[in-house]
Scaffold this motif. Structure first.
Motif, short mmCIF file in Angstrom:
data_model
loop_
_atom_site.label_atom_id
_atom_site.label_comp_id
_atom_site.label_asym_id
_atom_site.label_seq_id
_atom_site.Cartn_x
_atom_site.Cartn_y
_atom_site.Cartn_z
N LEU A 23 44.06 49.67 12.94
CA LEU A 23 45.31 50.42 13.15
C LEU A 23 45.07 51.93 13.23
O LEU A 23 45.56 52.60 14.13
CB LEU A 23 46.29 50.08 12.03
CG LEU A 23 47.68 50.72 12.11
CD1 LEU A 23 48.44 50.21 13.33
CD2 LEU A 23 48.47 50.43 10.83
N PHE A 24 44.29 52.44 12.27
CA PHE A 24 44.06 53.89 12.23
C PHE A 24 43.00 54.35 13.24
O PHE A 24 43.09 55.46 13.77
CB PHE A 24 43.65 54.31 10.81
CG PHE A 24 44.80 54.33 9.85
CD1 PHE A 24 45.70 55.39 9.84
CD2 PHE A 24 45.01 53.28 8.98
CE1 PHE A 24 46.78 55.41 8.95
CE2 PHE A 24 46.08 53.29 8.09
CZ PHE A 24 46.96 54.36 8.09
N TRP A 25 42.02 53.49 13.52
CA TRP A 25 40.95 53.87 14.44
C TRP A 25 41.44 53.89 15.89
O TRP A 25 41.03 54.72 16.69
CB TRP A 25 39.76 52.93 14.29
CG TRP A 25 38.59 53.32 15.13
CD1 TRP A 25 37.96 54.53 15.20
CD2 TRP A 25 37.88 52.46 16.04
NE1 TRP A 25 36.91 54.50 16.08
CE2 TRP A 25 36.84 53.24 16.62
CE3 TRP A 25 38.01 51.12 16.41
CZ2 TRP A 25 35.95 52.72 17.55
CZ3 TRP A 25 37.12 50.61 17.34
CH2 TRP A 25 36.11 51.40 17.90
N THR A 26 42.31 52.93 16.24
CA THR A 26 42.77 52.82 17.63
C THR A 26 44.13 53.47 17.87
O THR A 26 44.59 53.53 19.02
CB THR A 26 42.86 51.33 18.04
OG1 THR A 26 43.87 50.68 17.25
CG2 THR A 26 41.53 50.62 17.86
N ILE A 30 51.09 53.25 18.23
CA ILE A 30 51.76 53.78 19.43
C ILE A 30 52.34 52.64 20.26
O ILE A 30 53.47 52.72 20.76
CB ILE A 30 50.77 54.61 20.28
CG1 ILE A 30 50.29 55.83 19.49
CG2 ILE A 30 51.40 55.03 21.61
CD1 ILE A 30 49.17 56.59 20.17
N GLU A 31 51.56 51.56 20.39
CA GLU A 31 52.00 50.39 21.17
C GLU A 31 52.84 49.43 20.33
O GLU A 31 53.77 48.80 20.84
CB GLU A 31 50.79 49.65 21.74
CG GLU A 31 49.94 50.46 22.71
CD GLU A 31 50.70 50.84 23.97
OE1 GLU A 31 51.59 50.06 24.38
OE2 GLU A 31 50.41 51.90 24.54
N LEU A 32 52.51 49.31 19.05
CA LEU A 32 53.24 48.37 18.19
C LEU A 32 54.70 48.76 18.02
O LEU A 32 55.57 47.91 17.82
CB LEU A 32 52.56 48.29 16.81
CG LEU A 32 51.19 47.60 16.78
CD1 LEU A 32 50.57 47.71 15.39
CD2 LEU A 32 51.32 46.13 17.19
N LEU A 33 54.99 50.06 18.11
CA LEU A 33 56.38 50.52 18.00
C LEU A 33 57.23 50.08 19.19
O LEU A 33 58.46 50.08 19.13
CB LEU A 33 56.42 52.05 17.87
CG LEU A 33 55.91 52.61 16.53
CD1 LEU A 33 55.83 54.13 16.59
CD2 LEU A 33 56.81 52.17 15.39
N VAL A 296 47.11 44.59 20.55
CA VAL A 296 47.09 43.16 20.88
C VAL A 296 46.23 42.38 19.88
O VAL A 296 46.55 41.23 19.54
CB VAL A 296 46.61 42.93 22.33
CG1 VAL A 296 45.10 43.10 22.47
CG2 VAL A 296 47.02 41.53 22.80
N LEU A 297 45.17 43.00 19.37
CA LEU A 297 44.34 42.32 18.37
C LEU A 297 45.11 42.15 17.06
O LEU A 297 45.01 41.10 16.41
CB LEU A 297 43.05 43.12 18.13
CG LEU A 297 42.04 43.11 19.28
CD1 LEU A 297 40.86 44.03 18.97
CD2 LEU A 297 41.53 41.70 19.57
N ILE A 298 45.87 43.17 16.68
CA ILE A 298 46.68 43.07 15.46
C ILE A 298 47.76 42.00 15.61
O ILE A 298 47.98 41.19 14.70
CB ILE A 298 47.30 44.44 15.12
CG1 ILE A 298 46.22 45.41 14.66
CG2 ILE A 298 48.38 44.31 14.04
CD1 ILE A 298 46.69 46.85 14.48
#
Length: 325
Positions: A23-26, A30-33, A296-298
């Motif tokens: 989450l913090f590295w990528t 921004i996309e999850l919101l 997408v991985l999360i």
């Protein structure tokens, strides 16, 4: 039982750590919101439905020698799902075996044989698919040695299970395996139990009719179809539309890494391989941003791990399917 719960909790903590790093590295937030919640809900449903379909094949085999109702078998199956947060998902298998023995007096050799046939069929399909992509795709992807080793270790588990499933179909091969176990049992008592089980399992597999095998095979393929749909809709939920081939290749790679014997559900390896492959433009036929890949991985990890685990614990709590030690 308590030990399996502790392992599942540890796996969840490890998973949260991995997801937090991603989450913090990528900057995936921004996309999850902007996630599409309808597609996300569809992904969760498809994954859970893929589990349900597989449980149909498992219950079908259990009922060959037991009068336990399908409804009770589904309760046992889903209430044991949280145990899948263990290497090669052995915990879920162990829970199902214990619950069938405790509540319905089904002997271990009967339930293990049914699980082996149901799992073996699915592993056989996955092994064939992975061999295809290993030859045509992964060899070109230039993966690092650790990821490639993890893939091979996962494939080794799948191949071993598939071979163990297939061998009893040949009386000649069955005889050799039994002789091998018998030779090893002279010095290691564990192999005496394996020899006894393999003899029993071989008889049960050969008693399986061709029609029953085709039914189990079809159900296993259908289970993979809905699992793939869960994977695809995870991409849709963050507004990514990949071509079918790279999506299928990545799905198979993740399915193999989930079976690596070193980590529960391949946590850590799955994410690293996903980041690697999705960052290769020729592989995905487009350029994905780091936040898109992380998101997408999360999402898919929530779909394949968190949601089924929560659902399983709810089923276990509602129906109080627990084993007293």
């Amino acid at each position: 039982m308590k030990n399996l719960i502790k392992k599942s909790v540890f796996s969840l903590i490890f998973f949260i750590v991995v997801i937090t790093v991603i989450l913090f590295w990528t900057n995936a937030h921004i996309e999850l919101l902007q996630i599409n919640w309808l597609f996300f809900a569809a992904a969760c449903f498809f994954f859970l439905f893929s589990v349900f379909i597989w449980l149909v094949s498992w219950a079908f085999l259990i009922r060959k020698r037991s009068s336990v109702s399908y409804s009770n078998l589904f309760i046992v199956g889903f209430s044991s799902l949280y145990g899948a947060l263990t290497p090669v998902q052995f915990g879920a298998e162990a829970l199902r075996l214990m619950k069938l023995k405790s509540f319905f007096k089904i002997p271990y050799n009967e339930s293990i044989s049914s699980s082996m046939i149901a799992k073996g069929t699915k592993f056989l399909i996955l092994g064939i698919l992975f061999l295809f992509i290993l030859i045509f795709f992964i060899s070109k992807a230039e993966l690092d040695s650790s990821t490639f080793f993890a893939l091979l270790s996962g494939f080794f588990v799948i191949a071993l299970a598939a071979l163990f499933f297939v061998f009893p179909l040949s009386r000649r091969l069955t005889g050799k395996v039994i002789s091998f176990f018998g030779f090893l049992s002279k010095n290691i008592s564990l192999f005496a139990h394996l020899e006894k089980f393999f003899i029993s399992y071989s008889k049960k597999l050969r008693q399986l009719t061709f029609k029953s095998f085709i039914i189990v095979l079809f159900i296993s393929i259908l289970s993979y179809v809905f699992e793939f749909l869960a994977f695809q809709f995870s991409f849709f939920s963050v507004k990514i539309q990949l071509d079918f081939v790279p999506l299928l290749v990545l799905f198979i790679v993740i399915s193999v890494l989930e079976r690596t014997p070193f980590l529960p559900r391949g946590i850590g390896l799955v994410e690293f391989a996903g980041l690697t492959l999705l960052s290769i433009p020729w592989f995905v036929n487009e350029t994905l941003s780091l936040p898109e890949i992380g998101a997408v991985l999360i999402v898919f990890n929530f779909v394949r791990l968190i949601f089924p685990t929560i659902f399983s614990l709810l089923i276990a709590g509602i129906f109080k399917i627990e084993i007293k030690e």
